[in-house]
Design an enzyme around this catalytic site. Structure first.
Site, PDB file in Angstrom:
ATOM      1  N   ARG A  87       0.819  -1.216   0.000  1.00  0.00           N
ATOM      2  CA  ARG A  87       0.000   0.000   0.000  1.00  0.00           C
ATOM      3  C   ARG A  87       0.851   1.264   0.000  1.00  0.00           C
ATOM      4  O   ARG A  87       0.537   2.239  -0.682  1.00  0.00           O
ATOM      5  CB  ARG A  87      -0.963  -0.025   1.198  1.00  0.00           C
ATOM      6  CG  ARG A  87      -1.857   1.180   1.421  1.00  0.00           C
ATOM      7  CD  ARG A  87      -2.598   1.751   0.235  1.00  0.00           C
ATOM      8  NE  ARG A  87      -3.294   0.806  -0.606  1.00  0.00           N
ATOM      9  CZ  ARG A  87      -3.557   1.033  -1.887  1.00  0.00           C
ATOM     10  NH1 ARG A  87      -3.172   2.158  -2.478  1.00  0.00           N
ATOM     11  NH2 ARG A  87      -4.185   0.132  -2.604  1.00  0.00           N
TER      12      ARG A  87
ATOM     13  N   LYS B  49       2.214  25.779  -3.695  1.00  0.00           N
ATOM     14  CA  LYS B  49       0.934  25.201  -3.271  1.00  0.00           C
ATOM     15  C   LYS B  49       1.007  23.687  -3.441  1.00  0.00           C
ATOM     16  O   LYS B  49       0.543  23.134  -4.441  1.00  0.00           O
ATOM     17  CB  LYS B  49      -0.210  25.788  -4.097  1.00  0.00           C
ATOM     18  CG  LYS B  49      -0.400  27.281  -3.878  1.00  0.00           C
ATOM     19  CD  LYS B  49      -1.530  27.854  -4.725  1.00  0.00           C
ATOM     20  CE  LYS B  49      -1.664  29.361  -4.470  1.00  0.00           C
ATOM     21  NZ  LYS B  49      -2.639  30.018  -5.353  1.00  0.00           N
TER      22      LYS B  49
ATOM     23  N   LYS C 255       6.548  40.596  -3.068  1.00  0.00           N
ATOM     24  CA  LYS C 255       5.128  40.925  -3.245  1.00  0.00           C
ATOM     25  C   LYS C 255       4.838  42.307  -2.687  1.00  0.00           C
ATOM     26  O   LYS C 255       5.728  43.004  -2.183  1.00  0.00           O
ATOM     27  CB  LYS C 255       4.293  39.859  -2.556  1.00  0.00           C
ATOM     28  CG  LYS C 255       4.547  38.455  -3.138  1.00  0.00           C
ATOM     29  CD  LYS C 255       3.555  37.437  -2.621  1.00  0.00           C
ATOM     30  CE  LYS C 255       3.863  36.060  -3.245  1.00  0.00           C
ATOM     31  NZ  LYS C 255       2.949  35.026  -2.787  1.00  0.00           N
TER      32      LYS C 255
ATOM     33  N   GLU D 237       6.489  40.780  -8.113  1.00  0.00           N
ATOM     34  CA  GLU D 237       5.095  40.707  -8.551  1.00  0.00           C
ATOM     35  C   GLU D 237       4.615  42.113  -8.910  1.00  0.00           C
ATOM     36  O   GLU D 237       4.819  43.040  -8.126  1.00  0.00           O
ATOM     37  CB  GLU D 237       4.277  40.147  -7.380  1.00  0.00           C
ATOM     38  CG  GLU D 237       2.858  39.799  -7.698  1.00  0.00           C
ATOM     39  CD  GLU D 237       2.129  39.284  -6.445  1.00  0.00           C
ATOM     40  OE1 GLU D 237       2.334  38.113  -6.085  1.00  0.00           O
ATOM     41  OE2 GLU D 237       1.405  40.078  -5.821  1.00  0.00           O
TER      42      GLU D 237
ATOM     43  N   ASP E  36       0.588  39.521 -12.060  1.00  0.00           N
ATOM     44  CA  ASP E  36      -0.374  38.936 -11.131  1.00  0.00           C
ATOM     45  C   ASP E  36      -1.813  39.167 -11.601  1.00  0.00           C
ATOM     46  O   ASP E  36      -2.293  40.299 -11.619  1.00  0.00           O
ATOM     47  CB  ASP E  36      -0.175  39.569  -9.747  1.00  0.00           C
ATOM     48  CG  ASP E  36      -1.065  38.916  -8.706  1.00  0.00           C
ATOM     49  OD1 ASP E  36      -1.288  37.690  -8.795  1.00  0.00           O
ATOM     50  OD2 ASP E  36      -1.549  39.637  -7.816  1.00  0.00           O
TER      51      ASP E  36
END
Lengths: 277, 277, 277, 277, 277, 277
Positions: free
Chosen positions: B99, B134, B166, B195, B216
């Site tokens: 598994r 992410k 940013k 950005e 962005d």
């Protein structure tokens, strides 16, 4: 009531902060070390919220002096624009913690949202939907917690806490009856589930007094027959690549459990974002 | 040529075997300790195969005496019925490892398959598709490896290996020019990405000689203007909730990079199964 | 057939070698680095042998080039003068490993010997003797393995793998029936055991369809009544400071299980020694 | 004055909570998450109390918001019915921590109680009773702390902090004198103990100016001769399977130390229980 | 004969490979995965070689299939142009391991070279030069091993393996005699060293029968007086910011030990380089 | 503004306390457990102070109830007699923490002092001095932090965060142009540095549009030529065994960076001491 939290979520959180922050957040150096900000975390999706204990642990490990005010309870509904939590304190700390917090919340809320969706489809029946061991590596206990938050239920955690006897084990023991007997003899307080391929094997499993029988890839009509044959003696679990549409029909057969790999092996992240006030 | 493997995948594998095997595989006790079997792992889906180093590490940790013969190279195409690997040895060991091996392969192949799919949509352009931070918690480096296997490219690994400046950082420094200068001054061998929200800011970023500019949430028409304005001076990255359809149009603007959270935050597991011979 | 071995015994062994060898075996420096010896490990007591997997792991971690030939199977009888294992190789390595090996073997064989002793006293009955969670800190899974080797059985491993509902939990749920129902609803594949103080509560537990009932500190005569009242419907476990003499009488009532803290909370080490040939 | 506590008892406590709580205390879910209780921990045996630092660390790791009020000092006498500590706070947390706390206290108090018992038998002499390296795996430093609490003394902690030269080392060096000289030359600030088999060897050890001589399995009459022969020049330690009765006679010979494996290799747990108020 | 190696050097090596290789050697990707090379490691300095066990562990962890042939023994002399070791195998693996291997060898050989240098200055005397606890963080046991390789000796490893009683401890006990007595009473097999500020205190330490006396910042003439006063009864250690020139004079006083922080707190790396053949 | 601190300095600090305190500070037992003291840490050298975050973590881990008042900021100048920090609380805790705190501060301040010294020599030029990967094992990120505190700059942290293409990589790719192109293609946001041996190769590197070129062991006159040839197109780094005197001349050529192994591979500890008030 929220489910029990596994011991030592600190270890997983340390691992995840290490992978993101590593040798240090270099962009954070552009911000004065004493600058403070106040931010809020906003949902951009609908769903079921999950992951507060992990988020709290992250804030704690990154900077225990941050002020963290939650506006949402674990398991509550998410909607676009909703504020989940407000955090105030060191700008560097908050920006450093941000992504790891979001990654846990978006992943675990995805699991609870998916679980809640499936559970809602069968609310008119008595079936319980179960997760499986098909989970994202290292997130087993976190995902199983999220499944519970979403209203589904947990199958065994791993290989250690319940029997699931498959063809190979049966063959090695010389039959269903022998396998179940041996399992029951080995560990008195572990439940014994056995996988069957057809109704004949189900009858053998019933005679053997297993606790749960997994009906492996049974067609819906056969599941119905199995439910009748069983007459409530054992718990029956339908399993095997079950999609949403057929799931409802299966649920309506009166089967006790349906297990769904999809609850934990797939992930459709909930969209969240951090807003600086 | 396969990408570099992160050091110490052993640690992640130990963590994952711990979560599945824990205090021991109780069902395995039904099988004689000296019984051997031979199994093969079969794909039931199409896709791009990924995860061999993790599978090998699992087999090694569970039972270094298993014989493991791979029939597929990392990054090769998967199709239903294809045999990926044949394993022979202790039945208990193979069933115990099964598994965890499948979970790694189904998750990482999902990432490489998704990456290959997106990459194929823009093959007629010069764009490079990038992943983001992410990712699924604890799988950052494994997923980024899979992105590469699938033909996309890696954005920074974490907060430590490149600048991504940013709004908040810009504000703290007093403007785009100051922020880029400061970043370049701080770490000579880290690339500096900034950005921007509009074309005016892009011009400032170009003057500041950033390495990469993140556009962005620019509309496709504005990305085209940005590409023209830039004239190849810096690298431009389109970013911000980009779906598959609009992605192709963006790619055709001539932008250098498009970053896609979807490559790693979502997961549609590849279906695999173990067949006992 | 020996029971399943918990995953990652390597971690416990590393911890134990660290506590004994630490910054290095200074007396070993008196021996030339290339001197080899051949030794055998001898029992000086009667008992049941247990601990081979831990000993093998110690030899592996200290010096994987040692030759280790076992003369005894896990679970076999020990008698004074018996040779357990012969080890050949670096004198330094063998002397460095010696004490940690002996400590594991003398402790685990103590558990299996004690277990075998208790089991032998009730062999004429159908009772199964169970261990408890009263174990030596950090040796939970090793001791439970040794209990099995000695012919007794394992109660739950920890708080995670089975329900054991006590007074406080019952009160919080509003009664035995409610507590059992809630437990069964929460985790379908976990067995549900409930503690009762008298025969009235036993009747409630039977109605509630618990899996196992713990008869807490019942006198022998009451256990007999409980067995009759139950009529084989549930599994009954006698528990609470049970000494050897009364244990036999309890076993003869026909109760299913007797749990004994003494199997694992006490330890009377088996005497072993290393003989240099 | 209590002995020094080893650094990082947190690591051992984490290990032990992991083995008991693991993926979560499932029975605790039957209790509302906000329910609080107040409990007290009671002794049911006589003995010497030991283990507060480990208990405190467990409460801290499980739930740092618990209120913990101790009614007993480390090393104080235990008697049936005595309250050791009162704990108030989350019911779930207290019940989850309970068993791990009890296991540490019952094991370490067993060691200090046994140590105090042996020490009391020889109080009329000048002998010091020493522990050995025959300890329960992973509990070396905790047990040695408990030995001190009980009024006995510590032999070396492990292979790293003092010499103990045995037959094999002597043979490798070519004699007692050479072995002691070499040891003293190697590590100036490590004490040098050497094992001798008879009075002739003792004379050699005295000439060699070892710090301590271990009289290995000497009969009581020979120990007396050794004490006289030595005339207080070196420290003498009687060693080798010494039982309680003969121990007193040996102590009365005037020997400096008697080492007793029984202090730490055996364990007769002190009976404790948790009372909910 | 090389000194004992601390247990678990694997842990330190894993830590150091993690800090250098981390998420993967990106430049290595420019080299085909199946390309093999043969390299040799060359010294560019004179000195004493030290660090083989750490280098071997690095090669093992990076790629256990590398062929590693040593041309030099631990502790042998280094000279410019000398080949230390030849390594053959995967080019990626060798280049990935290179820097971590070099860092260990250049640091540990620096320590052994410095130690050998100091030792050579006092070879005409009977003094032993000792290291201190002033070491590079995390390299305590590795550096102390290198000190031994270079011909100096080890003071205590840490706070755990010997007494070193300073002013504060003396004051707390109420005097030198009380402090030494208490120390000897606490741990029979730990050597007791006490720091004194003048000859009066030395006399007290002699009466108290300490094992070693540290003459703290004594002028050379006072050390000579101390040696005479002592008359060989205890071991005397000169300590406190001793430079090379004065060290020789001190050594000639007949003092037993001189401890030198410089052996381990400073580091002048030995220059090594990797040559690809 | 102080540089970013690497995540999880707690792990390194735990390792270092373990190596010093281990099984417990035995001399501390001579001091009553409730005795408190107040101490101050004094510099005995000139230099640049560095290491506060590590010292704070040590105090936290040893005894979180200590009062720690700093009198100096990270990066400030040290002079003999200066008080760095005052600590009050348990005498045992302070003495136990002392050496580990001093070892971190003396080592890291050594790095920042050395860095500040080199930086001051070239303050009249525009060069930036860089560290290398030649660091003390396990202290990579701590030393690189100290380099920044001292006014120099960081080269890449490890093999993972930037390209440094050397001869072997160039050969494997078939030339400088191919190697740079491939590197740029592989990881869009990693800077690409390439090592060249002469001006011809420099021209190729300029054409290939590398980010940085390492001039390997160039004589000063050739560096000047390289600077002119480059005309500010790429960043140029002089490297290779550069001593202090030649460093100034090289800096005056207008080269962008000079990398110095000496900043981190050597260590001349700053002398500090603890004064009890």
């Amino acid at each position: 009531m929220p489910p029990t939290i596994p011991f030592d979520i600190a270890k997983l959180v340390t691992f995840c902060l290490q992978e993101d922050v590593g040798t240090g957040d270099i962009t954070a150096e552009l911000i004065p070390i004493d600058k403070t900000i106040s931010v809020k975390l906003i949902s951009k999706d609908n769903g079921i919220f999950c992951g507060r204990p992990w988020a709290d642990e992250i804030f704690q490990q990154v900077d225990s002096s941050l002020t963290v005010n939650w506006n949402i309870e674990e398991g509550a509904e998410l909607y676009p624009g909703q504020t989940l939590v407000q955090i105030a304190g060191s700008a560097r700390s908050i920006l450093t913690a941000e992504r790891t917090v979001l990654n846990f919340l978006q992943t675990l809320s995805a699991v609870s949202t998916m679980s809640q969706h499936y559970a809602s489809l069968v609310r008119h029946t008595t079936v319980k939907l179960l997760d499986t061991r098909k989970t994202l590596p290292s997130l087993r206990s976190a995902q199983k917690y999220a499944v519970r938050i979403g209203g589904c239920f947990n199958h065994r955690m791993g290989l250690f806490d319940a029997f699931l006897i498959k063809e190979n084990h049966i063959a090695a023991c010389g039959g269903i009856d022998a396998a179940v007997s041996k399992a029951k003899a080995l560990y008195p307080n572990k439940s014994v589930e056995i996988e069957v391929q057809n109704l004949n094997e189900l009858e053998l499993a019933i005679s053997a007094e297993a606790d749960i029988v997994m009906l492996d890839n049974f067609e819906c009509s056969n599941i119905l027959k199995a439910v009748k044959l069983n007459g409530g003696r054992l718990k029956l679990e339908a399993s095997g690549g079950i999609e949403a549409d057929i799931m409802v029909s299966i649920a309506e057969t009166g089967v006790d459990y349906i297990s769904l790999g999809a609850l934990t092996k797939n992930c459709q992240a909930i969209d969240l974002s951090l807003l600086i006030e």
